[in-house]
Design a protein around this motif. Structure first.
Motif, PDB file in Angstrom:
ATOM      1  N   ARG A  89       0.819  -1.219   0.000  1.00 14.28           N
ATOM      2  CA  ARG A  89       0.000   0.000   0.000  1.00 14.28           C
ATOM      3  C   ARG A  89       0.846   1.260   0.000  1.00 14.28           C
ATOM      4  N   LYS A  90       2.043   1.177   0.561  1.00 17.80           N
ATOM      5  CA  LYS A  90       2.907   2.367   0.642  1.00 17.80           C
ATOM      6  C   LYS A  90       4.374   1.959   0.552  1.00 17.80           C
ATOM      7  N   ALA A  91       4.740   1.284  -0.504  1.00 17.16           N
ATOM      8  CA  ALA A  91       6.103   0.794  -0.680  1.00 17.16           C
ATOM      9  C   ALA A  91       7.084   1.947  -0.871  1.00 17.16           C
ATOM     10  N   ASP A  92       8.253   1.793  -0.296  1.00 16.71           N
ATOM     11  CA  ASP A  92       9.322   2.770  -0.454  1.00 16.71           C
ATOM     12  C   ASP A  92       9.966   2.564  -1.828  1.00 16.71           C
ATOM     13  N   PRO A  93       9.909   3.550  -2.703  1.00 18.31           N
ATOM     14  CA  PRO A  93      10.431   3.352  -4.065  1.00 18.31           C
ATOM     15  C   PRO A  93      11.931   3.092  -4.103  1.00 18.31           C
ATOM     16  N   ASP A  94      12.682   3.687  -3.207  1.00 17.15           N
ATOM     17  CA  ASP A  94      14.134   3.454  -3.199  1.00 17.15           C
ATOM     18  C   ASP A  94      14.456   2.010  -2.859  1.00 17.15           C
ATOM     19  N   LEU A  95      13.800   1.474  -1.836  1.00 13.42           N
ATOM     20  CA  LEU A  95      14.052   0.089  -1.448  1.00 13.42           C
ATOM     21  C   LEU A  95      13.567  -0.870  -2.524  1.00 13.42           C
ATOM     22  N   ALA A  96      12.411  -0.601  -3.118  1.00 17.68           N
ATOM     23  CA  ALA A  96      11.906  -1.466  -4.186  1.00 17.68           C
ATOM     24  C   ALA A  96      12.869  -1.472  -5.369  1.00 17.68           C
ATOM     25  N   GLY A  97      13.380  -0.319  -5.740  1.00 21.23           N
ATOM     26  CA  GLY A  97      14.354  -0.248  -6.830  1.00 21.23           C
ATOM     27  C   GLY A  97      15.639  -0.967  -6.499  1.00 21.23           C
ATOM     28  N   GLU A  98      16.091  -0.828  -5.271  1.00 22.05           N
ATOM     29  CA  GLU A  98      17.314  -1.510  -4.841  1.00 22.05           C
ATOM     30  C   GLU A  98      17.147  -3.027  -4.919  1.00 22.05           C
ATOM     31  N   LEU A  99      15.999  -3.516  -4.448  1.00 23.65           N
ATOM     32  CA  LEU A  99      15.770  -4.967  -4.489  1.00 23.65           C
ATOM     33  C   LEU A  99      15.651  -5.469  -5.928  1.00 23.65           C
ATOM     34  N   LEU A 100      14.996  -4.708  -6.791  1.00 26.01           N
ATOM     35  CA  LEU A 100      14.899  -5.109  -8.195  1.00 26.01           C
ATOM     36  C   LEU A 100      16.272  -5.199  -8.836  1.00 26.01           C
ATOM     37  N   ARG A 101      17.101  -4.210  -8.593  1.00 27.54           N
ATOM     38  CA  ARG A 101      18.425  -4.207  -9.199  1.00 27.54           C
ATOM     39  C   ARG A 101      19.299  -5.333  -8.653  1.00 27.54           C
ATOM     40  N   SER A 102      19.242  -5.574  -7.379  1.00 31.96           N
ATOM     41  CA  SER A 102      20.128  -6.583  -6.789  1.00 31.96           C
ATOM     42  C   SER A 102      19.649  -8.008  -7.035  1.00 31.96           C
ATOM     43  N   ASN A 103      18.349  -8.253  -6.983  1.00 29.29           N
ATOM     44  CA  ASN A 103      17.851  -9.628  -7.107  1.00 29.29           C
ATOM     45  C   ASN A 103      17.577 -10.044  -8.542  1.00 29.29           C
ATOM     46  N   LEU A 104      17.116  -9.140  -9.353  1.00 31.19           N
ATOM     47  CA  LEU A 104      16.722  -9.501 -10.723  1.00 31.19           C
ATOM     48  C   LEU A 104      17.677  -8.976 -11.783  1.00 31.19           C
ATOM     49  N   ASN A 105      18.726  -8.282 -11.373  1.00 30.23           N
ATOM     50  CA  ASN A 105      19.688  -7.691 -12.301  1.00 30.23           C
ATOM     51  C   ASN A 105      18.990  -6.801 -13.326  1.00 30.23           C
ATOM     52  N   VAL A 106      18.070  -5.996 -12.855  1.00 32.93           N
ATOM     53  CA  VAL A 106      17.317  -5.093 -13.720  1.00 32.93           C
ATOM     54  C   VAL A 106      17.991  -3.733 -13.690  1.00 32.93           C
ATOM     55  N   ALA A 107      18.151  -3.143 -14.856  1.00 23.76           N
ATOM     56  CA  ALA A 107      18.714  -1.801 -14.938  1.00 23.76           C
ATOM     57  C   ALA A 107      17.963  -1.032 -16.016  1.00 23.76           C
ATOM     58  N   ARG A 108      17.859   0.256 -15.805  1.00 27.89           N
ATOM     59  CA  ARG A 108      17.216   1.089 -16.829  1.00 27.89           C
ATOM     60  C   ARG A 108      18.197   1.312 -17.972  1.00 27.89           C
ATOM     61  N   SER A 109      17.656   1.747 -19.105  1.00 27.70           N
ATOM     62  CA  SER A 109      18.507   1.932 -20.285  1.00 27.70           C
ATOM     63  C   SER A 109      19.498   3.082 -20.105  1.00 27.70           C
ATOM     64  N   ASP A 110      19.202   4.044 -19.260  1.00 27.32           N
ATOM     65  CA  ASP A 110      20.106   5.177 -19.078  1.00 27.32           C
ATOM     66  C   ASP A 110      21.107   4.979 -17.931  1.00 27.32           C
ATOM     67  N   GLU A 111      21.120   3.787 -17.322  1.00 23.89           N
ATOM     68  CA  GLU A 111      22.027   3.507 -16.212  1.00 23.89           C
ATOM     69  C   GLU A 111      23.277   2.801 -16.725  1.00 23.89           C
ATOM     70  N   MET A 112      24.376   3.062 -16.049  1.00 23.43           N
ATOM     71  CA  MET A 112      25.630   2.414 -16.391  1.00 23.43           C
ATOM     72  C   MET A 112      25.983   1.474 -15.230  1.00 23.43           C
ATOM     73  N   VAL A 113      26.295   0.222 -15.529  1.00 22.86           N
ATOM     74  CA  VAL A 113      26.635  -0.764 -14.522  1.00 22.86           C
ATOM     75  C   VAL A 113      28.131  -0.916 -14.473  1.00 22.86           C
ATOM     76  N   MET A 114      28.699  -0.781 -13.276  1.00 24.11           N
ATOM     77  CA  MET A 114      30.147  -0.931 -13.102  1.00 24.11           C
ATOM     78  C   MET A 114      30.384  -2.094 -12.157  1.00 24.11           C
ATOM     79  N   LEU A 115      31.109  -3.098 -12.609  1.00 26.16           N
ATOM     80  CA  LEU A 115      31.421  -4.263 -11.783  1.00 26.16           C
ATOM     81  C   LEU A 115      32.727  -4.010 -11.066  1.00 26.16           C
ATOM     82  N   LEU A 116      32.712  -4.150  -9.783  1.00 30.95           N
ATOM     83  CA  LEU A 116      33.920  -3.959  -8.970  1.00 30.95           C
ATOM     84  C   LEU A 116      34.490  -5.310  -8.596  1.00 30.95           C
ATOM     85  N   PRO A 117      35.813  -5.445  -8.580  1.00 28.95           N
ATOM     86  CA  PRO A 117      36.413  -6.760  -8.261  1.00 28.95           C
ATOM     87  C   PRO A 117      36.207  -7.124  -6.816  1.00 28.95           C
TER      88      PRO A 117
END
Length: 103
Positions: free
Chosen positions: A75-103
């Protein structure tokens, strides 16, 4: 030379006293080294302190998880946390985002 004969009552009395002494010694041993004796009491105190520390740790973890659940309420999800979970669990990124892999 005279030999002293013990009366049968004295021998029986000594036997009863010996048995009573043995029972008292066993009871004293049980008080010191039994499952709830003095030695076990010290060990139980140490375990109690360890478990209290673990309880405090688990309560902190529970509070952290409770906060995350409240942030993910549909009913009142925090958009920052939802976005963080999407990116970390599903490897989802927007087209304008750049992904940098750190060793």
């Amino acid at each position: 030379m005279r030999t002293m004969r013990q009366e049968p009552g004295i021998a029986k009395e000594r036997l009863v006293q010996g048995m009573a002494l043995a029972v008292l010694l066993l009871m004293a041993l049980y008080v010191v080294a039994g499952p709830s004796g003095l030695i076990a009491w010290g060990e139980n105190q140490h375990l109690l302190e360890q478990r209290r520390a673990k309880l405090v740790e688990l309560q902190g973890e529970r509070n952290h998880l409770r906060n995350r659940v409240e942030l993910l309420d549909p009913r009142k999800a925090d958009p920052d946390l939802a976005g963080e979970l999407l990116r970390s669990n599903l490897n989802v990124a927007r087209s304008d985002e750049m992904v940098m892999l750190l060793p």
